[in-house]
Motif scaffolding. Sequence first.
Motif, PDB file in Angstrom:
ATOM      1  N   PRO A   1     -14.569  22.713   2.722  1.00  0.00           N
ATOM      2  CA  PRO A   1     -13.116  22.732   2.961  1.00  0.00           C
ATOM      3  C   PRO A   1     -12.352  21.498   2.509  1.00  0.00           C
ATOM      4  O   PRO A   1     -11.256  21.614   1.977  1.00  0.00           O
ATOM      5  CB  PRO A   1     -13.021  22.917   4.484  1.00  0.00           C
ATOM      6  N   ARG A   2     -12.909  20.299   2.677  1.00  0.00           N
ATOM      7  CA  ARG A   2     -12.115  19.096   2.417  1.00  0.00           C
ATOM      8  C   ARG A   2     -12.310  18.536   1.007  1.00  0.00           C
ATOM      9  O   ARG A   2     -11.687  17.540   0.650  1.00  0.00           O
ATOM     10  CB  ARG A   2     -12.452  18.014   3.444  1.00  0.00           C
ATOM     11  N   VAL A   3     -13.159  19.185   0.214  1.00  0.00           N
ATOM     12  CA  VAL A   3     -13.426  18.671  -1.134  1.00  0.00           C
ATOM     13  C   VAL A   3     -12.178  18.706  -2.024  1.00  0.00           C
ATOM     14  O   VAL A   3     -11.863  17.712  -2.695  1.00  0.00           O
ATOM     15  CB  VAL A   3     -14.602  19.432  -1.765  1.00  0.00           C
ATOM     16  N   PRO A   4     -11.414  19.823  -2.091  1.00  0.00           N
ATOM     17  CA  PRO A   4     -10.207  19.800  -2.943  1.00  0.00           C
ATOM     18  C   PRO A   4      -9.190  18.742  -2.516  1.00  0.00           C
ATOM     19  O   PRO A   4      -8.524  18.148  -3.365  1.00  0.00           O
ATOM     20  CB  PRO A   4      -9.636  21.223  -2.776  1.00  0.00           C
ATOM     21  N   LEU A   5      -9.070  18.505  -1.197  1.00  0.00           N
ATOM     22  CA  LEU A   5      -8.134  17.485  -0.728  1.00  0.00           C
ATOM     23  C   LEU A   5      -8.556  16.101  -1.205  1.00  0.00           C
ATOM     24  O   LEU A   5      -7.723  15.298  -1.659  1.00  0.00           O
ATOM     25  CB  LEU A   5      -8.039  17.519   0.797  1.00  0.00           C
ATOM     26  N   LEU A   6      -9.845  15.805  -1.124  1.00  0.00           N
ATOM     27  CA  LEU A   6     -10.323  14.516  -1.636  1.00  0.00           C
ATOM     28  C   LEU A   6     -10.065  14.407  -3.131  1.00  0.00           C
ATOM     29  O   LEU A   6      -9.689  13.341  -3.637  1.00  0.00           O
ATOM     30  CB  LEU A   6     -11.816  14.345  -1.345  1.00  0.00           C
ATOM     31  N   GLY A   7     -10.219  15.523  -3.865  1.00  0.00           N
ATOM     32  CA  GLY A   7      -9.945  15.500  -5.297  1.00  0.00           C
ATOM     33  C   GLY A   7      -8.504  15.142  -5.595  1.00  0.00           C
ATOM     34  O   GLY A   7      -8.218  14.400  -6.549  1.00  0.00           O
ATOM     35  N   ARG A   8      -7.571  15.636  -4.785  1.00  0.00           N
ATOM     36  CA  ARG A   8      -6.160  15.305  -4.996  1.00  0.00           C
ATOM     37  C   ARG A   8      -5.912  13.823  -4.747  1.00  0.00           C
ATOM     38  O   ARG A   8      -5.156  13.171  -5.489  1.00  0.00           O
ATOM     39  CB  ARG A   8      -5.294  16.153  -4.064  1.00  0.00           C
ATOM     40  N   TRP A   9      -6.530  13.272  -3.721  1.00  0.00           N
ATOM     41  CA  TRP A   9      -6.337  11.845  -3.445  1.00  0.00           C
ATOM     42  C   TRP A   9      -6.976  10.976  -4.528  1.00  0.00           C
ATOM     43  O   TRP A   9      -6.378   9.987  -4.966  1.00  0.00           O
ATOM     44  CB  TRP A   9      -6.915  11.494  -2.075  1.00  0.00           C
ATOM     45  N   LEU A  10      -8.184  11.339  -4.973  1.00  0.00           N
ATOM     46  CA  LEU A  10      -8.829  10.537  -6.024  1.00  0.00           C
ATOM     47  C   LEU A  10      -8.050  10.625  -7.330  1.00  0.00           C
ATOM     48  O   LEU A  10      -7.975   9.649  -8.081  1.00  0.00           O
ATOM     49  CB  LEU A  10     -10.275  10.997  -6.216  1.00  0.00           C
ATOM     50  N   THR A  11      -7.466  11.785  -7.613  1.00  0.00           N
ATOM     51  CA  THR A  11      -6.628  11.908  -8.808  1.00  0.00           C
ATOM     52  C   THR A  11      -5.415  10.995  -8.706  1.00  0.00           C
ATOM     53  O   THR A  11      -5.046  10.307  -9.671  1.00  0.00           O
ATOM     54  CB  THR A  11      -6.174  13.364  -8.988  1.00  0.00           C
TER      55      THR A  11
ATOM     56  N   PRO B   1     -11.117  10.185   6.325  1.00  0.00           N
ATOM     57  CA  PRO B   1     -10.713   9.522   7.576  1.00  0.00           C
ATOM     58  C   PRO B   1     -10.129   8.134   7.349  1.00  0.00           C
ATOM     59  O   PRO B   1      -9.217   7.709   8.074  1.00  0.00           O
ATOM     60  CB  PRO B   1     -12.020   9.465   8.381  1.00  0.00           C
ATOM     61  N   TYR B   2     -10.651   7.422   6.352  1.00  0.00           N
ATOM     62  CA  TYR B   2     -10.100   6.102   6.023  1.00  0.00           C
ATOM     63  C   TYR B   2      -8.657   6.236   5.526  1.00  0.00           C
ATOM     64  O   TYR B   2      -7.780   5.453   5.915  1.00  0.00           O
ATOM     65  CB  TYR B   2     -10.979   5.451   4.960  1.00  0.00           C
ATOM     66  N   ILE B   3      -8.395   7.251   4.692  1.00  0.00           N
ATOM     67  CA  ILE B   3      -7.033   7.491   4.223  1.00  0.00           C
ATOM     68  C   ILE B   3      -6.142   7.928   5.375  1.00  0.00           C
ATOM     69  O   ILE B   3      -5.011   7.438   5.531  1.00  0.00           O
ATOM     70  CB  ILE B   3      -7.047   8.543   3.101  1.00  0.00           C
ATOM     71  N   ASP B   4      -6.644   8.829   6.207  1.00  0.00           N
ATOM     72  CA  ASP B   4      -5.836   9.330   7.327  1.00  0.00           C
ATOM     73  C   ASP B   4      -5.470   8.223   8.307  1.00  0.00           C
ATOM     74  O   ASP B   4      -4.401   8.272   8.941  1.00  0.00           O
ATOM     75  CB  ASP B   4      -6.592  10.438   8.068  1.00  0.00           C
ATOM     76  N   SER B   5      -6.345   7.215   8.438  1.00  0.00           N
ATOM     77  CA  SER B   5      -6.059   6.130   9.377  1.00  0.00           C
ATOM     78  C   SER B   5      -4.845   5.310   8.964  1.00  0.00           C
ATOM     79  O   SER B   5      -4.244   4.620   9.791  1.00  0.00           O
ATOM     80  CB  SER B   5      -7.283   5.218   9.509  1.00  0.00           C
ATOM     81  N   HIS B   6      -4.469   5.378   7.681  1.00  0.00           N
ATOM     82  CA  HIS B   6      -3.289   4.658   7.204  1.00  0.00           C
ATOM     83  C   HIS B   6      -2.056   5.555   7.110  1.00  0.00           C
ATOM     84  O   HIS B   6      -0.936   5.054   6.996  1.00  0.00           O
ATOM     85  CB  HIS B   6      -3.552   4.062   5.816  1.00  0.00           C
TER      86      HIS B   6
ATOM     87  N   GLU C   1      17.560   5.827   4.847  1.00  0.00           N
ATOM     88  CA  GLU C   1      16.424   5.381   5.644  1.00  0.00           C
ATOM     89  C   GLU C   1      15.348   6.459   5.627  1.00  0.00           C
ATOM     90  O   GLU C   1      15.641   7.644   5.775  1.00  0.00           O
ATOM     91  CB  GLU C   1      16.859   5.081   7.082  1.00  0.00           C
ATOM     92  N   THR C   2      14.124   6.038   5.449  1.00  0.00           N
ATOM     93  CA  THR C   2      13.013   6.977   5.394  1.00  0.00           C
ATOM     94  C   THR C   2      11.743   6.307   5.899  1.00  0.00           C
ATOM     95  O   THR C   2      11.724   5.095   6.154  1.00  0.00           O
ATOM     96  CB  THR C   2      12.804   7.472   3.952  1.00  0.00           C
ATOM     97  N   GLU C   3      10.699   7.109   6.048  1.00  0.00           N
ATOM     98  CA  GLU C   3       9.421   6.575   6.525  1.00  0.00           C
ATOM     99  C   GLU C   3       8.661   5.926   5.377  1.00  0.00           C
ATOM    100  O   GLU C   3       8.664   6.406   4.248  1.00  0.00           O
ATOM    101  CB  GLU C   3       8.562   7.698   7.113  1.00  0.00           C
ATOM    102  N   LEU C   4       8.008   4.819   5.691  1.00  0.00           N
ATOM    103  CA  LEU C   4       7.119   4.129   4.750  1.00  0.00           C
ATOM    104  C   LEU C   4       5.859   3.740   5.504  1.00  0.00           C
ATOM    105  O   LEU C   4       5.939   3.154   6.588  1.00  0.00           O
ATOM    106  CB  LEU C   4       7.791   2.880   4.173  1.00  0.00           C
ATOM    107  N   CYS C   5       4.711   4.102   4.974  1.00  0.00           N
ATOM    108  CA  CYS C   5       3.446   3.739   5.623  1.00  0.00           C
ATOM    109  C   CYS C   5       3.343   2.219   5.709  1.00  0.00           C
ATOM    110  O   CYS C   5       3.593   1.503   4.733  1.00  0.00           O
ATOM    111  CB  CYS C   5       2.268   4.315   4.851  1.00  0.00           C
ATOM    112  N   ALA C   6       2.972   1.734   6.910  1.00  0.00           N
ATOM    113  CA  ALA C   6       2.916   0.294   7.139  1.00  0.00           C
ATOM    114  C   ALA C   6       1.866  -0.378   6.267  1.00  0.00           C
ATOM    115  O   ALA C   6       1.982  -1.558   5.939  1.00  0.00           O
ATOM    116  CB  ALA C   6       2.637   0.016   8.614  1.00  0.00           C
ATOM    117  N   ASP C   7       0.846   0.347   5.869  1.00  0.00           N
ATOM    118  CA  ASP C   7      -0.197  -0.185   4.982  1.00  0.00           C
ATOM    119  C   ASP C   7      -0.747   0.992   4.192  1.00  0.00           C
ATOM    120  O   ASP C   7      -0.457   2.151   4.484  1.00  0.00           O
ATOM    121  CB  ASP C   7      -1.297  -0.874   5.787  1.00  0.00           C
ATOM    122  N   ALA C   8      -1.531   0.699   3.192  1.00  0.00           N
ATOM    123  CA  ALA C   8      -2.120   1.752   2.371  1.00  0.00           C
ATOM    124  C   ALA C   8      -3.611   1.490   2.220  1.00  0.00           C
ATOM    125  O   ALA C   8      -4.051   0.332   2.206  1.00  0.00           O
ATOM    126  CB  ALA C   8      -1.448   1.806   0.998  1.00  0.00           C
ATOM    127  N   PRO C   9      -4.419   2.546   2.124  1.00  0.00           N
ATOM    128  CA  PRO C   9      -5.860   2.352   1.916  1.00  0.00           C
ATOM    129  C   PRO C   9      -6.129   1.838   0.508  1.00  0.00           C
ATOM    130  O   PRO C   9      -5.498   2.278  -0.461  1.00  0.00           O
ATOM    131  CB  PRO C   9      -6.439   3.755   2.122  1.00  0.00           C
TER     132      PRO C   9
END
Length: 529
Positions: free
Chosen positions: A161-171, A87-92, A115-123
């Motif tokens: 369900p969300r464990v593999p997704l967290l693994g991709r972000w931590l990697t 959720p902290y990552i998704d908020s950014h 021109e493309t999208e850029l996240c205004a901030d990053a976690p």
Amino acid sequence: MPLIDTLARLEAVGSGRAQPTATVRHRHLSGRPLVFVPLTTAGEAGAPLGALVGTDRDAPRLLVVPQPRDRDLRFTFLAELADVILPYIDSHAADVETAERTETDPETGKRVKVETELCADAPQLIVPSRTGLAFVRLLGRSMRFRRTAEQDPQAPYPAPPRVPLLGRWLTHYGERSRVPGSALLLALTDVLSRHWATGQSGLEDQHLGALLAWLDPPAGTSGAEAAREAELARDPAGQLRCPPAGPATDPAFDNKLLAPAIERYDRARTALAAAEDPLEADDRLAALTRAEREIRELIESQARPTWDAVWRGLDLLRALPAGGHAEERWTRDRWSFTGHRDRVLAGEPPQPRRDDAVTAANKLATREREQARLEAQEALDDPLVMAGRRLAGEAFAGEVTEVVMAYGEGRRPSPRPLVTVRTEDRPHLAERAKVYRSLAGRPQSAQFVERAAEDAIVLRILDKMGRGKEPEPGSVPEKGDRVCFTLFEHEQRGGAKLPDPEETPWTHGGPPGEAVPEAADRITEEDVL
């Protein structure tokens, strides 16, 4: 080690207090970072024992694995960790802005701006020490290939369900932390050691309590005494008063407190499973709850001092003004975060276990380029860092004593003024060597002509003077100006373009089709927590 850092360490030993090696903060700090203080089980590499995690200094989330050998309890821990971090990552990820970036047109091969999208901030994730970075990478590696029950109903031990997704972000964060200057994932001990020099070794600086003791020792004690107290002091029960910053725990804690508590938990769980009478089951459930609560209290007692120490260290860093190029490097982190967000949303597979030759070479080239860029930018932002480069003969500063207008030879003579700089530095200047100075944020180059005297250097200014016959105002130093030139370039150039992976030569695993590539998601012992 640079000479100025050695001098700072010697001064720290003499004064009993850490000495600054920077006057500005060279790393971006988020206004709302997520702090992660993990603990692991002794004797079982990477097995999580517990963690404190969160963005609220006063209300961290405590996660505990009461029996680290139980696979189901480990997955429960990882699922709870995902419920905090994702959720902290998704908020950014949703807050974006429009930005321009340069890309290669696939039809023409030319570089064009789009021109493309850029996240205004990053976690931003903060761990206590360098071993915390390794644990984050290990978690990512062990989680991103896990199969959920939805993906594979036949998978043994399906992951939540969300464990593999967290693994991709931590990697991704673990890989990004290897890029010099990146601030997506920071080890606090490394950041503090970059800005202050203590009177102990770099290895000893990885003990967060000892490092903070040098930075802010109690009244009446020296940094060395305070650090020794932080490392060795024990209470009457034989436990460290300042537990290590993890993820490993103290053997005395493991043997005297944790192991008996886990044994009581196991006995209570076995007794509850064997209970037949409902009344007896209630009593045994209460005993299991007490045993689990005891383990939670023990884990919190080990992690909470480190949690508080991390926030103390962040306070010290926030007291420093931000370096001029820190925000530029953070923008590159935002591009990195945005790019990975897009790959996840596009449904791309997880990162491979081993990079192909071209990807590995690109990563190495990027890290080398970013290291050179970081060293140059830190010197330009910080006079104390620049002083170290001057001591090493890689830069010089002084006063302009003479300016003689001259012109280059050619069909249209361009201004090439000769500037004499009087300096006490001893730069390592070769014949016709190029030097650089920052002019309105852009590098202006000059050429070494000769030494007019032992302390006078004659330079020929080469560029950034406009297109006219006469230099633009302010583009040429004037007599009496203080100037600083460097022998290193301020902007790093990219290397040669590498071939596409499918065109890799046979010496690096190609050409395609001649060898069967190893499956990227093959499970190994290192992947199992």
